[in-house]
Design a protein around this motif. Structure first.
Motif, mmCIF file in Angstrom:
data_model
loop_
_atom_site.group_PDB
_atom_site.id
_atom_site.type_symbol
_atom_site.label_atom_id
_atom_site.label_comp_id
_atom_site.label_asym_id
_atom_site.label_seq_id
_atom_site.Cartn_x
_atom_site.Cartn_y
_atom_site.Cartn_z
ATOM 1 N N MET A 1 1.082 -1.472 0.183
ATOM 2 C CA MET A 1 -0.539 0.466 0.281
ATOM 3 C C MET A 1 1.122 1.060 -0.197
ATOM 4 S SD MET A 1 -3.123 1.745 3.022
ATOM 5 C CE MET A 1 -3.946 0.277 2.575
ATOM 6 N N ILE A 2 0.796 2.292 -1.085
ATOM 7 C CA ILE A 2 1.346 3.628 -0.648
ATOM 8 C C ILE A 2 0.558 4.416 0.412
ATOM 9 C CG2 ILE A 2 1.737 5.856 -2.013
ATOM 10 C CD1 ILE A 2 0.505 3.877 -5.063
ATOM 11 N N ASP A 3 1.633 4.777 0.744
ATOM 12 C CA ASP A 3 1.116 5.690 1.908
ATOM 13 C C ASP A 3 0.196 7.057 1.220
ATOM 14 O OD1 ASP A 3 3.115 4.982 3.748
ATOM 15 O OD2 ASP A 3 4.372 6.128 3.477
ATOM 16 N N VAL A 4 0.601 7.444 0.343
ATOM 17 C CA VAL A 4 -0.145 8.389 -0.155
ATOM 18 C C VAL A 4 0.477 8.975 -1.981
ATOM 19 C CG1 VAL A 4 -0.824 11.560 0.014
ATOM 20 C CG2 VAL A 4 0.726 10.500 1.638
ATOM 21 N N ILE A 5 -1.798 9.590 -2.547
ATOM 22 C CA ILE A 5 -1.521 9.543 -4.033
ATOM 23 C C ILE A 5 -1.907 10.859 -4.577
ATOM 24 C CG2 ILE A 5 -2.574 8.945 -5.823
ATOM 25 C CD1 ILE A 5 -2.790 5.822 -4.936
ATOM 26 N N ILE A 6 -1.192 11.238 -5.099
ATOM 27 C CA ILE A 6 -1.166 12.376 -5.325
ATOM 28 C C ILE A 6 -2.023 13.219 -6.942
ATOM 29 C CG2 ILE A 6 -0.374 15.622 -5.811
ATOM 30 C CD1 ILE A 6 1.684 14.783 -3.260
ATOM 31 N N VAL A 7 -3.220 13.641 -6.450
ATOM 32 C CA VAL A 7 -3.394 13.488 -8.511
ATOM 33 C C VAL A 7 -3.419 14.987 -8.612
ATOM 34 C CG1 VAL A 7 -5.335 13.304 -10.038
ATOM 35 C CG2 VAL A 7 -5.537 12.189 -7.583
ATOM 36 N N GLY A 8 -2.213 15.025 -9.730
ATOM 37 C CA GLY A 8 -2.292 16.333 -10.292
ATOM 38 C C GLY A 8 -0.581 17.226 -9.936
ATOM 39 N N ALA A 9 0.119 16.656 -11.302
ATOM 40 C CA ALA A 9 1.666 17.215 -11.118
ATOM 41 C C ALA A 9 2.053 18.564 -11.741
ATOM 42 C CB ALA A 9 2.253 16.084 -12.048
ATOM 43 N N GLY A 24 9.502 11.129 5.133
ATOM 44 C CA GLY A 24 9.825 9.805 5.143
ATOM 45 C C GLY A 24 9.018 8.716 4.022
ATOM 46 N N VAL A 25 7.692 9.720 3.547
ATOM 47 C CA VAL A 25 6.020 9.465 3.292
ATOM 48 C C VAL A 25 6.395 8.638 2.022
ATOM 49 C CG1 VAL A 25 3.953 9.957 3.203
ATOM 50 C CG2 VAL A 25 4.908 10.822 4.918
ATOM 51 N N ASP A 26 5.888 7.056 1.708
ATOM 52 C CA ASP A 26 5.329 6.602 0.333
ATOM 53 C C ASP A 26 4.553 7.598 -0.481
ATOM 54 O OD1 ASP A 26 6.181 5.729 -1.687
ATOM 55 O OD2 ASP A 26 4.860 4.173 -0.724
ATOM 56 N N THR A 27 5.079 8.602 -1.576
ATOM 57 C CA THR A 27 4.230 9.269 -2.403
ATOM 58 C C THR A 27 4.390 8.892 -3.555
ATOM 59 O OG1 THR A 27 5.261 10.913 -0.597
ATOM 60 C CG2 THR A 27 4.125 11.876 -2.922
ATOM 61 N N LEU A 28 2.993 8.409 -4.551
ATOM 62 C CA LEU A 28 3.869 8.958 -6.060
ATOM 63 C C LEU A 28 2.370 9.503 -6.391
ATOM 64 C CD1 LEU A 28 3.160 7.500 -8.321
ATOM 65 C CD2 LEU A 28 0.746 6.113 -7.719
ATOM 66 N N ALA A 135 -7.626 4.302 -5.756
ATOM 67 C CA ALA A 135 -8.093 5.181 -7.133
ATOM 68 C C ALA A 135 -7.825 3.738 -8.196
ATOM 69 C CB ALA A 135 -7.048 5.554 -7.279
ATOM 70 N N GLU A 136 -9.041 4.187 -8.991
ATOM 71 C CA GLU A 136 -9.111 3.291 -10.294
ATOM 72 C C GLU A 136 -8.867 4.687 -11.609
ATOM 73 O OE1 GLU A 136 -13.329 2.791 -10.094
ATOM 74 O OE2 GLU A 136 -13.775 2.139 -8.022
ATOM 75 N N LEU A 137 -7.951 3.397 -12.724
ATOM 76 C CA LEU A 137 -7.518 4.625 -13.074
ATOM 77 C C LEU A 137 -8.094 4.125 -14.934
ATOM 78 C CD1 LEU A 137 -3.790 4.333 -12.030
ATOM 79 C CD2 LEU A 137 -5.387 6.084 -11.608
ATOM 80 N N ALA A 138 -7.770 5.286 -15.526
ATOM 81 C CA ALA A 138 -8.569 5.006 -16.699
ATOM 82 C C ALA A 138 -7.507 3.316 -17.742
ATOM 83 C CB ALA A 138 -8.563 6.178 -17.665
ATOM 84 N N ASP A 139 -6.614 3.108 -17.318
ATOM 85 C CA ASP A 139 -6.336 1.747 -17.932
ATOM 86 C C ASP A 139 -7.153 0.321 -17.258
ATOM 87 O OD1 ASP A 139 -4.658 1.523 -16.026
ATOM 88 O OD2 ASP A 139 -2.752 1.735 -16.799
ATOM 89 N N GLY A 140 -8.143 0.446 -16.287
ATOM 90 C CA GLY A 140 -8.610 -0.734 -15.615
ATOM 91 C C GLY A 140 -7.880 -1.014 -14.830
ATOM 92 N N SER A 141 -6.355 -0.127 -14.280
ATOM 93 C CA SER A 141 -5.888 -0.711 -12.771
ATOM 94 C C SER A 141 -6.571 0.205 -11.431
ATOM 95 C CB SER A 141 -4.225 -0.492 -13.645
ATOM 96 O OG SER A 141 -3.860 0.526 -13.189
ATOM 97 N N THR A 142 -5.747 -0.884 -10.849
ATOM 98 C CA THR A 142 -6.517 -0.074 -9.269
ATOM 99 C C THR A 142 -4.923 0.452 -8.458
ATOM 100 O OG1 THR A 142 -6.718 -1.485 -8.199
ATOM 101 C CG2 THR A 142 -8.507 -0.912 -8.781
ATOM 102 N N LEU A 143 -5.342 1.361 -7.354
ATOM 103 C CA LEU A 143 -3.546 1.917 -6.732
ATOM 104 C C LEU A 143 -4.443 1.620 -5.317
ATOM 105 C CD1 LEU A 143 -1.984 4.008 -9.160
ATOM 106 C CD2 LEU A 143 -1.271 1.098 -8.656
ATOM 107 N N ARG A 144 -3.753 1.109 -4.427
ATOM 108 C CA ARG A 144 -4.803 1.566 -2.198
ATOM 109 C C ARG A 144 -3.587 2.650 -2.166
ATOM 110 N NH1 ARG A 144 -8.663 1.457 -0.277
ATOM 111 N NH2 ARG A 144 -8.487 -0.477 1.955
ATOM 112 N N ALA A 145 -3.193 3.229 -1.764
ATOM 113 C CA ALA A 145 -3.375 3.425 -0.793
ATOM 114 C C ALA A 145 -3.947 4.466 1.009
ATOM 115 C CB ALA A 145 -2.949 5.631 -1.431
ATOM 116 N N ARG A 146 -3.118 5.099 1.844
ATOM 117 C CA ARG A 146 -3.394 5.236 2.962
ATOM 118 C C ARG A 146 -4.065 6.911 3.102
ATOM 119 N NH1 ARG A 146 1.308 4.985 7.637
ATOM 120 N NH2 ARG A 146 -0.431 4.740 8.927
ATOM 121 N N HIS A 147 -3.836 7.415 2.026
ATOM 122 C CA HIS A 147 -4.516 8.486 2.095
ATOM 123 C C HIS A 147 -4.205 9.360 0.453
ATOM 124 C CE1 HIS A 147 -4.836 9.554 6.422
ATOM 125 N NE2 HIS A 147 -4.090 8.967 6.263
ATOM 126 N N LEU A 148 -5.515 10.035 0.021
ATOM 127 C CA LEU A 148 -4.998 10.453 -1.492
ATOM 128 C C LEU A 148 -5.055 11.943 -1.503
ATOM 129 C CD1 LEU A 148 -6.489 9.020 -4.698
ATOM 130 C CD2 LEU A 148 -7.151 11.284 -4.319
#
Length: 476
Positions: A1-9, A24-28, A135-148
């Motif tokens: 599980m990712i710690d935090v997903i951020i949507v928007g770069a 030290g937070v794992d961030t995508l 989090a569900e993505l357009a390519d059909g994949s999913t990601l799991r995070a503690r926060h978004l």
């Protein structure tokens, strides 16, 4: 599980990612676009953002790529420069630097800090439960995070998926913005722009080099659909209507339109999902505050979310992000709307503008209005009537270093002139520096990681209470 997903770069998202990585937070970071935008929307950084860059050791790179401009002329375009030293800051200037350069430097900083950025990844859905967010993505994949965190702009997918209302005022005044080639002689462009801007402040053309210009022009006759970019013919027609010439406009790299809508999200958090930047607030671009406001959102949120992930956050810490930043955004919505009124060509606003211009001859009035835009006067309500508490602290020259050089790690800081205080039970979260600064009138101050004062004084019991409030339970 990712710690935090951020949507928007964009700037908000990558600054938040870097702030999280400091702890030290794992961030995508996910972004729907395959490449960063090349067009220039924002043109500069204001004082508080410059201070934040200095606090994190980034400022020299930005200064090398930007240009310092005097403080003045950006509150509704009323040119009343402040004298040097009028603001309580070591950085009394506006830094002119195009947004693509800002984004490139901030992105490099986030990557160096260890954040992962994944482009071409479009969010289409999200669900959350007691343990995390899917989090569900357009390519059909999913990601799991503690926060978004949604940092995905005014049309935020995250905000819409959460169902957060976004009330406000719809756009009434539209403006075209673009980068294109103007083939007219530069001296003719300068002469006409100077003449037209005496009465029409929503018009301008700034050179970008190689015959290309960043152009703004009123969109009074352009079609109502704001989601559709204007055509070159429409853009040229608006130039002719406003300036009497289209300057030989051709070969646009991009054309867009913006309005003066003001909208503010009803809340910034729903359980494990939060909003920041334009996803939480939109407003007119007057005063150049948008990018700066988002950057400051990110720095307020970053340490609080990291503390939550790392398990030492007091129970209410994460909620203080919304209670502190939402009123700031409301203030920006108000002052940008006021500025839009002041640049109107209608007789009433013109008369008010002339009166305000007279009032700004008083330095105190001028300083107050500029302080609103550059964000150094804001004070968070932290429940303490001490005049410093809740405010950011300007950079100070200490015996051993500058204050901002002590804030690079994004930790709390007890700056102590007494030598009699201690924060040893919070040493994993707070640095204790015994030093004397000539400009610091208080015996000691406790700074949060975002640079705002959480406590000032010399009583150890009061200090311990504030340390618990902002930095959680002490270590045994």
């Amino acid at each position: 599980m990712i710690d935090v997903i951020i949507v928007g770069a964009g700037p908000t998202g990558v600054v938040l990612a870097a702030e999280l990585r400091l702890h030290g937070v794992d961030t995508l970071v996910l972004d729907r676009e395959p490449e960063p935008p090349a067009h220039v929307r924002a043109l500069g950084l204001h004082v508080r953002s410059i201070e934040i860059l200095d606090q994190r050791g980034l400022l020299e790179d930005f200064l090398a790529r930007g240009t310092k401009h005097p403080l003045g002329g950006f509150f509704a375009g009323i040119t009343k420069p402040l004298p040097p030293g009028a603001l309580d800051t070591a950085h009394g200037y506006v830094l002119g630097i195009p947004q693509p350069v800002v984004e490139s430097l901030l992105t490099a900083h986030a990557l160096r800090a260890g954040a992962e950025i994944r482009r071409g990844a479009r969010l289409t859905g999200l669900t959350q439960d007691a343990d995390g967010v899917t989090a569900e993505l357009a390519d059909g994949s999913t990601l799991r995070a503690r926060h978004l965190v949604g940092c995905d702009g005014g049309r935020s997918t995250v905000r819409k998926l959460l169902g957060i209302p976004f009330p406000g005022e719809p756009s009434k005044v539209d403006t075209l913005l673009g980068e294109l080639e103007l083939t007219a002689p530069p001296e003719e462009i300068t002469r006409i722009v100077t003449e037209v801007r005496r009465t029409q402040l929503r018009f301008g053309a700034g050179p970008l080099g190689d015959g290309r210009y960043r152009v703004v022009v009123p969109a009074d006759e352009v079609a109502e659909d704001r989601s559709t970019p204007p055509t070159l013919d429409e853009f040229a027609a608006q130039l002719r209507a406003t300036a009497g010439t289209d300057f030989g406009a051709r070969n646009p790299s991009w054309l867009s339109r913006f309005g003066d809508a003001t909208r503010l999200a009803e809340r910034y958090r729903v359980d494990r999902v939060l909003l920041a930047g334009d996803a939480a607030h939109v407003h007119p671009p007057t005063g150049g505050q948008g990018l700066n406001l988002g950057l400051q959102d990110a720095v307020n949120l970053g340490w609080k979310l990291a503390a939550t992930v790392n398990g030492w956050a007091p129970p209410t810490l994460l909620d203080t992000y919304g209670t502190e930043r939402r009123p700031v955004a409301r203030g920006v919505l108000d002052n940008t709307r006021a500025q839009m009124q002041l640049i109107s060509t209608e007789p009433g606003p013109v008369a008010v503008r002339e009166l305000l211009s007279e009032l700004m001859d008083f330095e105190e009035v001028n300083r107050h209005l500029i302080g609103k835009v550059v964000a150094i006067d804001l004070r968070y309500d932290l429940g303490d009537d001490h005049p410093l508490v809740g405010r950011r602290l300007r950079d100070l020259q200490l015996k051993r270093s500058r204050l901002y050089e002590l804030t690079r790690a994004g930790r709390g800081l007890l700056l102590d002139q007494t030598g009699a205080l201690t924060a040893s039970r919070w040493a994993d979260r707070v640095d204790h520096v015994v030093d004397v600064g000539e400009q610091l009138a208080e015996p000691a101050v406790l700074l949060r990681p975002d640079g705002h004062v959480a406590w000032a004084g010399e009583d150890q019991g009061a200090l311990d209470a504030r340390l618990r409030e902002w930095f959680g339970a002490p270590t045994p």
